[in-house]
Design a protein around this motif. Sequence first.
Motif, PDB file in Angstrom:
ATOM      1  N   LYS A  36       0.842  -1.192   0.000  1.00 29.36           N
ATOM      2  CA  LYS A  36       0.000   0.000   0.000  1.00 29.36           C
ATOM      3  C   LYS A  36       0.883   1.249   0.000  1.00 29.36           C
ATOM      4  CE  LYS A  36      -2.328  -0.681   3.760  1.00 29.36           C
ATOM      5  NZ  LYS A  36      -3.317  -0.378   4.827  1.00 29.36           N
ATOM      6  N   PHE A  37       0.542   2.199  -0.862  1.00 32.05           N
ATOM      7  CA  PHE A  37       1.319   3.438  -0.894  1.00 32.05           C
ATOM      8  C   PHE A  37       0.441   4.616  -1.273  1.00 32.05           C
ATOM      9  CE2 PHE A  37       1.470   2.029  -5.273  1.00 32.05           C
ATOM     10  CZ  PHE A  37       1.376   3.202  -6.005  1.00 32.05           C
ATOM     11  N   HIS A  38       0.909   5.775  -0.875  1.00 30.75           N
ATOM     12  CA  HIS A  38       0.250   7.044  -1.205  1.00 30.75           C
ATOM     13  C   HIS A  38       1.312   7.947  -1.818  1.00 30.75           C
ATOM     14  CE1 HIS A  38      -2.062  10.757  -0.772  1.00 30.75           C
ATOM     15  NE2 HIS A  38      -1.074  11.290  -0.067  1.00 30.75           N
ATOM     16  N   ASP A  39       1.053   8.450  -3.030  1.00 30.09           N
ATOM     17  CA  ASP A  39       2.024   9.357  -3.653  1.00 30.09           C
ATOM     18  C   ASP A  39       1.547  10.791  -3.491  1.00 30.09           C
ATOM     19  OD1 ASP A  39       0.941  10.236  -6.718  1.00 30.09           O
ATOM     20  OD2 ASP A  39       0.015   8.449  -5.852  1.00 30.09           O
ATOM     21  N   THR A  40       2.503  11.671  -3.253  1.00 27.82           N
ATOM     22  CA  THR A  40       2.157  13.056  -2.993  1.00 27.82           C
ATOM     23  C   THR A  40       3.299  13.959  -3.442  1.00 27.82           C
ATOM     24  OG1 THR A  40       1.334  14.563  -1.277  1.00 27.82           O
ATOM     25  CG2 THR A  40       3.081  13.035  -0.631  1.00 27.82           C
ATOM     26  N   GLU A  42       4.902  18.350  -3.260  1.00 27.03           N
ATOM     27  CA  GLU A  42       4.830  19.712  -2.731  1.00 27.03           C
ATOM     28  C   GLU A  42       5.272  20.695  -3.798  1.00 27.03           C
ATOM     29  OE1 GLU A  42       5.384  18.868   2.021  1.00 27.03           O
ATOM     30  OE2 GLU A  42       6.975  19.920   0.959  1.00 27.03           O
ATOM     31  N   PRO A  43       4.602  21.850  -3.923  1.00 26.67           N
ATOM     32  CA  PRO A  43       3.457  22.290  -3.154  1.00 26.67           C
ATOM     33  C   PRO A  43       2.264  21.327  -3.307  1.00 26.67           C
ATOM     34  CG  PRO A  43       4.273  24.045  -4.591  1.00 26.67           C
ATOM     35  CD  PRO A  43       4.970  22.817  -4.988  1.00 26.67           C
ATOM     36  N   THR A  44       1.397  21.276  -2.284  1.00 28.45           N
ATOM     37  CA  THR A  44       0.259  20.380  -2.314  1.00 28.45           C
ATOM     38  C   THR A  44      -0.873  20.978  -3.150  1.00 28.45           C
ATOM     39  OG1 THR A  44      -0.855  21.355  -0.396  1.00 28.45           O
ATOM     40  CG2 THR A  44       0.846  19.674   0.038  1.00 28.45           C
ATOM     41  N   ASP A  45      -1.974  20.216  -3.239  1.00 26.79           N
ATOM     42  CA  ASP A  45      -3.171  20.708  -3.927  1.00 26.79           C
ATOM     43  C   ASP A  45      -4.118  21.421  -2.965  1.00 26.79           C
ATOM     44  OD1 ASP A  45      -2.386  19.690  -6.401  1.00 26.79           O
ATOM     45  OD2 ASP A  45      -3.230  17.706  -5.957  1.00 26.79           O
ATOM     46  N   GLY A  46      -3.701  21.567  -1.706  1.00 24.64           N
ATOM     47  CA  GLY A  46      -4.535  22.253  -0.726  1.00 24.64           C
ATOM     48  C   GLY A  46      -4.550  23.752  -0.949  1.00 24.64           C
ATOM     49  N   PRO A  47      -5.313  24.480  -0.143  1.00 23.35           N
ATOM     50  CA  PRO A  47      -5.444  25.941  -0.331  1.00 23.35           C
ATOM     51  C   PRO A  47      -4.108  26.683  -0.287  1.00 23.35           C
ATOM     52  CG  PRO A  47      -7.087  25.125   1.218  1.00 23.35           C
ATOM     53  CD  PRO A  47      -6.159  23.981   0.965  1.00 23.35           C
ATOM     54  N   ILE A  48      -3.241  26.326   0.666  1.00 22.04           N
ATOM     55  CA  ILE A  48      -1.955  27.024   0.777  1.00 22.04           C
ATOM     56  C   ILE A  48      -1.052  26.628  -0.391  1.00 22.04           C
ATOM     57  CG2 ILE A  48       0.030  27.531   2.249  1.00 22.04           C
ATOM     58  CD1 ILE A  48      -1.715  26.550   4.634  1.00 22.04           C
ATOM     59  N   GLY A  49      -1.037  25.348  -0.717  1.00 27.03           N
ATOM     60  CA  GLY A  49      -0.224  24.875  -1.839  1.00 27.03           C
ATOM     61  C   GLY A  49      -0.657  25.485  -3.165  1.00 27.03           C
ATOM     62  N   SER A  50      -1.974  25.648  -3.326  1.00 24.58           N
ATOM     63  CA  SER A  50      -2.481  26.262  -4.562  1.00 24.58           C
ATOM     64  C   SER A  50      -2.012  27.705  -4.691  1.00 24.58           C
ATOM     65  CB  SER A  50      -4.015  26.204  -4.581  1.00 24.58           C
ATOM     66  OG  SER A  50      -4.463  24.872  -4.593  1.00 24.58           O
ATOM     67  N   LEU A  51      -1.953  28.395  -3.574  1.00 25.93           N
ATOM     68  CA  LEU A  51      -1.442  29.771  -3.574  1.00 25.93           C
ATOM     69  C   LEU A  51       0.030  29.786  -3.990  1.00 25.93           C
ATOM     70  CD1 LEU A  51      -1.769  32.779  -2.952  1.00 25.93           C
ATOM     71  CD2 LEU A  51      -1.416  32.249  -0.532  1.00 25.93           C
ATOM     72  N   VAL A  52       0.817  28.850  -3.462  1.00 30.87           N
ATOM     73  CA  VAL A  52       2.230  28.746  -3.841  1.00 30.87           C
ATOM     74  C   VAL A  52       2.361  28.479  -5.339  1.00 30.87           C
ATOM     75  CG1 VAL A  52       4.361  27.438  -3.536  1.00 30.87           C
ATOM     76  CG2 VAL A  52       2.958  27.969  -1.548  1.00 30.87           C
ATOM     77  N   ARG A  53       1.547  27.574  -5.852  1.00 31.55           N
ATOM     78  CA  ARG A  53       1.612  27.254  -7.293  1.00 31.55           C
ATOM     79  C   ARG A  53       1.320  28.478  -8.147  1.00 31.55           C
ATOM     80  NH1 ARG A  53       1.793  21.723  -8.230  1.00 31.55           N
ATOM     81  NH2 ARG A  53       1.309  20.439  -6.406  1.00 31.55           N
ATOM     82  N   ASN A  54       0.375  29.287  -7.717  1.00 35.15           N
ATOM     83  CA  ASN A  54       0.053  30.507  -8.469  1.00 35.15           C
ATOM     84  C   ASN A  54       1.200  31.502  -8.447  1.00 35.15           C
ATOM     85  OD1 ASN A  54      -2.531  30.095  -9.603  1.00 35.15           O
ATOM     86  ND2 ASN A  54      -3.492  30.380  -7.602  1.00 35.15           N
ATOM     87  N   ILE A  55       1.966  31.510  -7.369  1.00 39.24           N
ATOM     88  CA  ILE A  55       3.153  32.372  -7.310  1.00 39.24           C
ATOM     89  C   ILE A  55       4.223  31.844  -8.269  1.00 39.24           C
ATOM     90  CG2 ILE A  55       5.051  33.162  -5.839  1.00 39.24           C
ATOM     91  CD1 ILE A  55       2.993  33.087  -3.482  1.00 39.24           C
ATOM     92  N   THR A  83      -7.617  14.744   7.126  1.00 39.96           N
ATOM     93  CA  THR A  83      -8.263  14.017   6.032  1.00 39.96           C
ATOM     94  C   THR A  83      -7.268  13.274   5.157  1.00 39.96           C
ATOM     95  OG1 THR A  83     -10.010  15.685   5.961  1.00 39.96           O
ATOM     96  CG2 THR A  83      -9.791  14.243   4.031  1.00 39.96           C
ATOM     97  N   ASN A  84      -6.181  13.962   4.777  1.00 35.15           N
ATOM     98  CA  ASN A  84      -5.269  13.372   3.799  1.00 35.15           C
ATOM     99  C   ASN A  84      -3.809  13.649   4.140  1.00 35.15           C
ATOM    100  OD1 ASN A  84      -5.075  11.792   1.425  1.00 35.15           O
ATOM    101  ND2 ASN A  84      -4.609  13.610   0.210  1.00 35.15           N
ATOM    102  N   GLY A  85      -3.505  13.894   5.393  1.00 29.36           N
ATOM    103  CA  GLY A  85      -2.138  14.200   5.788  1.00 29.36           C
ATOM    104  C   GLY A  85      -1.231  12.981   5.721  1.00 29.36           C
ATOM    105  N   MET A  86       0.066  13.246   5.587  1.00 34.49           N
ATOM    106  CA  MET A  86       1.020  12.139   5.454  1.00 34.49           C
ATOM    107  C   MET A  86       1.085  11.278   6.709  1.00 34.49           C
ATOM    108  SD  MET A  86       4.130  13.688   3.130  1.00 34.49           S
ATOM    109  CE  MET A  86       4.538  15.080   4.192  1.00 34.49           C
ATOM    110  N   LEU A  87       1.007  11.890   7.883  1.00 31.42           N
ATOM    111  CA  LEU A  87       1.035  11.104   9.118  1.00 31.42           C
ATOM    112  C   LEU A  87      -0.153  10.149   9.194  1.00 31.42           C
ATOM    113  CD1 LEU A  87       2.220  13.567  11.918  1.00 31.42           C
ATOM    114  CD2 LEU A  87       3.432  11.554  11.047  1.00 31.42           C
ATOM    115  N   LYS A  88      -1.306  10.595   8.738  1.00 31.42           N
ATOM    116  CA  LYS A  88      -2.494   9.734   8.733  1.00 31.42           C
ATOM    117  C   LYS A  88      -2.222   8.475   7.909  1.00 31.42           C
ATOM    118  CE  LYS A  88      -7.429   9.728   7.579  1.00 31.42           C
ATOM    119  NZ  LYS A  88      -7.419   8.617   6.591  1.00 31.42           N
ATOM    120  N   HIS A  89      -1.670   8.663   6.697  1.00 35.03           N
ATOM    121  CA  HIS A  89      -1.383   7.507   5.833  1.00 35.03           C
ATOM    122  C   HIS A  89      -0.337   6.590   6.477  1.00 35.03           C
ATOM    123  CE1 HIS A  89      -3.760   8.681   2.339  1.00 35.03           C
ATOM    124  NE2 HIS A  89      -3.307   9.914   2.487  1.00 35.03           N
TER     125      HIS A  89
END
Length: 209
Positions: A36-40, A42-55, A83-89
Amino acid sequence: MNNKKGKFIVIEGVDGSGKTTQIDRLQAKFKANGWKFHDTAEPTDGPIGSLVRNILNKRIVADERTIAALYLADRLDHIQNETNGMLKHLNEGTHVIASRYYFSSFAYQATDNVSLDWLIDAHQLVRELLKPDLNIFIDISPEESMKRLTAGRSFLDLFETEEKITAVRQGYWNAFDKIGKEENLEIVDGMQTEEEIAKEIWEKVLEII
């Protein structure tokens, strides 16, 4: 294999180093083994990460200090998000494969206005919360990076100039000199074939799983 907690594997490198290709290969290996694996990334797709991507995409203008702080905030959410944090996975027994983590911040954001020492100090909480079980740095020259980036693209982002890539590569090495001994860090020659790089990465992964 210990299924109680997943392993955290980070793939690092300058733009064009082949991170995406190698992550795809690594995921295929995990699938073949039934892990089992989760790929991720950075920047993330979350609100803060989306702001970084726009910069980064030059849609929003922000100074270096603001960018560094936003990356840190995005990373803390990336780790702890319920919900989707790395520690949770990881705590659920899922391995996490990440494209970029704090060494990217140390390399890309250390400037005249933001010192490497400040970045490392600011990431103390991040490193306490979640340190990678394995950091892989795929090393290529700035010249090779630009060659690959310009081969099939018409738009380059904020950091994609040879001058900045040269500074970023040096930034990685500066960070490795400061805290590399505190990390499980492996340097891989990115000028090898894709198959040779994948084989080397897989051997390192098997040592921790």
